[in-house]
Write a protein that holds these residues in place. Structure first.
Motif, PDB file in Angstrom:
ATOM      1  N   SER A   1      28.429 -29.574  12.840  1.00  0.00           N
ATOM      2  CA  SER A   1      30.031 -29.152  14.355  1.00  0.00           C
ATOM      3  C   SER A   1      29.449 -28.294  14.037  1.00  0.00           C
ATOM      4  N   HIS A   2      29.113 -26.541  15.063  1.00  0.00           N
ATOM      5  CA  HIS A   2      29.365 -25.952  15.230  1.00  0.00           C
ATOM      6  C   HIS A   2      30.057 -25.386  16.527  1.00  0.00           C
ATOM      7  N   GLN A   3      30.640 -24.085  16.542  1.00  0.00           N
ATOM      8  CA  GLN A   3      31.470 -23.188  17.826  1.00  0.00           C
ATOM      9  C   GLN A   3      30.445 -22.470  17.730  1.00  0.00           C
ATOM     10  N   GLY A   4      29.486 -22.310  18.050  1.00  0.00           N
ATOM     11  CA  GLY A   4      28.611 -21.761  19.312  1.00  0.00           C
ATOM     12  C   GLY A   4      27.243 -21.173  18.031  1.00  0.00           C
ATOM     13  N   VAL A   5      26.397 -20.712  18.656  1.00  0.00           N
ATOM     14  CA  VAL A   5      25.479 -19.610  18.045  1.00  0.00           C
ATOM     15  C   VAL A   5      26.068 -17.954  19.113  1.00  0.00           C
ATOM     16  N   ARG A   6      25.687 -17.252  18.076  1.00  0.00           N
ATOM     17  CA  ARG A   6      26.386 -15.445  18.466  1.00  0.00           C
ATOM     18  C   ARG A   6      24.980 -14.861  17.931  1.00  0.00           C
ATOM     19  N   LEU A   7      24.593 -14.322  18.529  1.00  0.00           N
ATOM     20  CA  LEU A   7      23.514 -12.577  17.952  1.00  0.00           C
ATOM     21  C   LEU A   7      23.859 -11.152  18.443  1.00  0.00           C
ATOM     22  N   THR A   8      24.060 -11.043  17.340  1.00  0.00           N
ATOM     23  CA  THR A   8      24.566  -9.345  17.370  1.00  0.00           C
ATOM     24  C   THR A   8      23.535  -8.778  17.536  1.00  0.00           C
ATOM     25  N   ALA A   9      23.558  -7.169  18.312  1.00  0.00           N
ATOM     26  CA  ALA A   9      22.150  -6.549  17.986  1.00  0.00           C
ATOM     27  C   ALA A   9      22.981  -4.635  17.824  1.00  0.00           C
ATOM     28  N   VAL A  10      22.864  -4.841  16.997  1.00  0.00           N
ATOM     29  CA  VAL A  10      23.399  -2.875  16.286  1.00  0.00           C
ATOM     30  C   VAL A  10      22.670  -1.884  15.945  1.00  0.00           C
ATOM     31  N   GLY A  11      22.537  -0.880  16.099  1.00  0.00           N
ATOM     32  CA  GLY A  11      22.115   0.579  16.275  1.00  0.00           C
ATOM     33  C   GLY A  11      23.405   1.827  15.503  1.00  0.00           C
ATOM     34  N   HIS A  12      23.084   2.164  14.169  1.00  0.00           N
ATOM     35  CA  HIS A  12      23.823   3.216  13.685  1.00  0.00           C
ATOM     36  C   HIS A  12      22.737   3.881  13.653  1.00  0.00           C
ATOM     37  N   ILE A  13      23.423   4.719  12.541  1.00  0.00           N
ATOM     38  CA  ILE A  13      23.001   6.425  12.440  1.00  0.00           C
ATOM     39  C   ILE A  13      24.000   6.477  10.616  1.00  0.00           C
ATOM     40  N   MET A  14      23.038   6.251  10.223  1.00  0.00           N
ATOM     41  CA  MET A  14      23.822   6.638   8.485  1.00  0.00           C
ATOM     42  C   MET A  14      24.192   7.783   7.494  1.00  0.00           C
ATOM     43  N   LEU A  15      25.020   8.692   7.739  1.00  0.00           N
ATOM     44  CA  LEU A  15      24.717   9.865   7.131  1.00  0.00           C
ATOM     45  C   LEU A  15      25.323   9.841   5.916  1.00  0.00           C
ATOM     46  N   GLN A  16      24.835  10.524   5.075  1.00  0.00           N
ATOM     47  CA  GLN A  16      25.232  11.288   3.530  1.00  0.00           C
ATOM     48  C   GLN A  16      24.824  12.195   2.427  1.00  0.00           C
ATOM     49  N   LEU A  17      25.511  12.862   2.098  1.00  0.00           N
ATOM     50  CA  LEU A  17      25.673  14.359   2.043  1.00  0.00           C
ATOM     51  C   LEU A  17      25.082  14.709   0.856  1.00  0.00           C
ATOM     52  N   SER A  18      23.695  15.622   0.807  1.00  0.00           N
ATOM     53  CA  SER A  18      23.230  15.629  -0.644  1.00  0.00           C
ATOM     54  C   SER A  18      24.560  16.329  -1.844  1.00  0.00           C
ATOM     55  N   PRO A  19      23.945  15.949  -2.704  1.00  0.00           N
ATOM     56  CA  PRO A  19      25.155  16.525  -3.776  1.00  0.00           C
ATOM     57  C   PRO A  19      24.700  17.756  -4.435  1.00  0.00           C
ATOM     58  N   ARG A  20      23.657  18.194  -4.709  1.00  0.00           N
ATOM     59  CA  ARG A  20      23.220  19.598  -4.841  1.00  0.00           C
ATOM     60  C   ARG A  20      23.463  20.242  -3.976  1.00  0.00           C
ATOM     61  N   GLN A  21      23.557  20.150  -1.928  1.00  0.00           N
ATOM     62  CA  GLN A  21      23.961  21.417  -1.712  1.00  0.00           C
ATOM     63  C   GLN A  21      25.540  20.976  -1.446  1.00  0.00           C
ATOM     64  N   VAL A  22      26.688  20.520  -1.680  1.00  0.00           N
ATOM     65  CA  VAL A  22      27.837  20.377  -1.689  1.00  0.00           C
ATOM     66  C   VAL A  22      28.420  19.711  -2.711  1.00  0.00           C
ATOM     67  N   GLY A  23      28.026  19.168  -3.718  1.00  0.00           N
ATOM     68  CA  GLY A  23      28.615  19.312  -5.201  1.00  0.00           C
ATOM     69  C   GLY A  23      28.983  17.735  -4.979  1.00  0.00           C
ATOM     70  N   VAL A  24      28.493  17.518  -6.234  1.00  0.00           N
ATOM     71  CA  VAL A  24      29.168  16.090  -6.887  1.00  0.00           C
ATOM     72  C   VAL A  24      30.377  15.580  -5.630  1.00  0.00           C
ATOM     73  N   PHE A  25      31.239  15.996  -6.233  1.00  0.00           N
ATOM     74  CA  PHE A  25      32.711  15.483  -5.784  1.00  0.00           C
ATOM     75  C   PHE A  25      33.110  15.278  -4.376  1.00  0.00           C
ATOM     76  N   GLU A  26      32.364  16.319  -3.907  1.00  0.00           N
ATOM     77  CA  GLU A  26      32.058  16.541  -1.932  1.00  0.00           C
ATOM     78  C   GLU A  26      31.761  14.795  -1.776  1.00  0.00           C
ATOM     79  N   ALA A  27      30.152  15.460  -1.838  1.00  0.00           N
ATOM     80  CA  ALA A  27      28.602  14.101  -1.792  1.00  0.00           C
ATOM     81  C   ALA A  27      29.899  12.863  -2.308  1.00  0.00           C
ATOM     82  N   LEU A  28      30.350  12.078  -2.989  1.00  0.00           N
ATOM     83  CA  LEU A  28      31.174  11.346  -3.104  1.00  0.00           C
ATOM     84  C   LEU A  28      32.279  10.506  -2.292  1.00  0.00           C
ATOM     85  N   TYR A  29      33.539  11.673  -2.043  1.00  0.00           N
ATOM     86  CA  TYR A  29      35.088  11.539  -2.161  1.00  0.00           C
ATOM     87  C   TYR A  29      34.297  12.141  -0.448  1.00  0.00           C
ATOM     88  N   LYS A  30      33.614  13.003   0.360  1.00  0.00           N
ATOM     89  CA  LYS A  30      33.726  13.034   1.665  1.00  0.00           C
ATOM     90  C   LYS A  30      32.600  12.386   2.113  1.00  0.00           C
TER      91      LYS A  30
END
Length: 328
Positions: free
Chosen positions: A33-62
């Motif tokens: 038994s189930h309460q329904g079948v649902r379909l979700t379509a998502v699109g996103h852009i994941m951005l990450q800072l380069s540790p060599r450009q901004v520093g390891v600390f900033e890349a991890l915590y910013k």
């Protein structure tokens, strides 16, 4: 018990306003038994800072906030009961460009990821285990349309330009000891070398990077000539912009010492998920470069040759050109 998504298109490539169609396959050892079948379509852009450009600390915590491109939820089936065995549930969901937004092409990079996911969910009771399945589908621009072209001169938008008005651009290049910005061997600098040629620097993603090169003169033997495809990813965070260049792929053009005066053809296929149309927005930008790398065989010192008469060391020279990609 398992839930699997099967798309109608084997390549999983869709272009707005296509309809994404397929089947949700639910396999159960007994009736559920189930309460329904649902379909979700998502699109996103994941951005990450380069540790060599901004520093390891900033890349991890910013952290850089992801950019949502689309989010669409569709109820495929009403609450009910699934029989034992395999049950196929067909679905169809339209891929539409949101108002005031854009659907950029799918891209997998080192610091920028443009990804589109389809999730099927079998909703069950509060104390029961939820069943779901996820699959990635690729989004491409429709031929003749370019979603982003901020790099184009004079602010000219390519969105309405017919395909016939856009042609591949070929640029002539030459590589000598005087054009190198890094230190090279004294043997190469004294004897000199010259490699000339031409290569396409503005082309369609559905075509190939082509051209040719000629070794006119070289005082030492050549070990290999390679064509490197580079991506230049820039991510903006607060008042800073982190830019990182990394290699996507390397294609060998010639192996061993090349005959002087012989035109060597250049031919490189562009990888699908690792390239996309050149674009620039306020939060990030994606650019590409083409690097022609010539590796020479330069003999080691006389002291080293006493231990290994066949020993050599490799010295390289290169020329990097901007590469503009588009979907036409």
């Amino acid at each position: 018990m398992s839930v699997v998504i099967k798309l109608n298109r084997v390549d999983r490539v869709y272009r707005p306003p296509d309809v994404i169609g397929g089947t949700i396959i639910v396999d159960t050892p007994s009736s559920v038994s189930h309460q329904g079948v649902r379909l979700t379509a998502v699109g996103h852009i994941m951005l990450q800072l380069s540790p060599r450009q901004v520093g390891v600390f900033e890349a991890l915590y910013k952290s850089v906030k992801p950019i949502e491109l689309m989010h669409k939820v569709v109820d495929i089936q009403a609450p009910g009961k699934l029989p034992r065995g395999e049950t196929e549930i067909p679905f169809a969901i339209s891929l539409e460009t949101p108002k005031g937004g854009k659907l950029f092409e799918s891209f997998h990079g080192a610091y920028i990821n443009i990804q589109y996911l389809l999730t099927a969910e079998l909703i069950r009771g509060y104390l029961q285990k939820q069943m779901s399945s996820m699959i990635e589908f690729m989004v491409e621009e429709r031929n003749g349309i370019c979603f982003s072209s901020a790099w184009y001169n004079f602010g000219l938008l390519l969105e309405q330009i017919p395909r016939g008005l856009i042609e591949s651009t070929t640029v002539n290049f030459y590589i000598t000891h005087d054009t190198q910005k890094h230190m090279i061997s004294p043997v190469l600098r004294s004897g000199g070398f010259k490699i000339t040629g031409r290569v396409v620097t503005q082309c369609s993603l559905s075509e190939y990077v082509t051209g040719e090169l000629t070794v006119e003169h070289s005082c030492v033997p050549i070990s290999s000539i390679d064509l490197q495809l580079l991506r230049v990813e820039s991510v903006a965070a607060s008042d800073r912009t982190a830019t990182e260049t990394s290699e996507i792929q390397s294609t060998q053009v010639a192996d061993g010492d090349v005959c002087r005066g012989l035109a060597v053809p250049i031919y490189m296929v562009l990888p699908r998920l690792l390239t996309c149309p050149t674009l620039a927005t306020g939060a990030f930008s994606l650019e590409f470069e083409l690097s022609i790398v010539v590796t020479f065989e330069v003999g080691l010192s006389r002291h080293a040759l006493l231990y290994d008469p066949n020993a050599t060391k490799m010295v390289s020279a290169n020329e990097t050109l901007p590469l503009r990609l588009m979907r036409i």
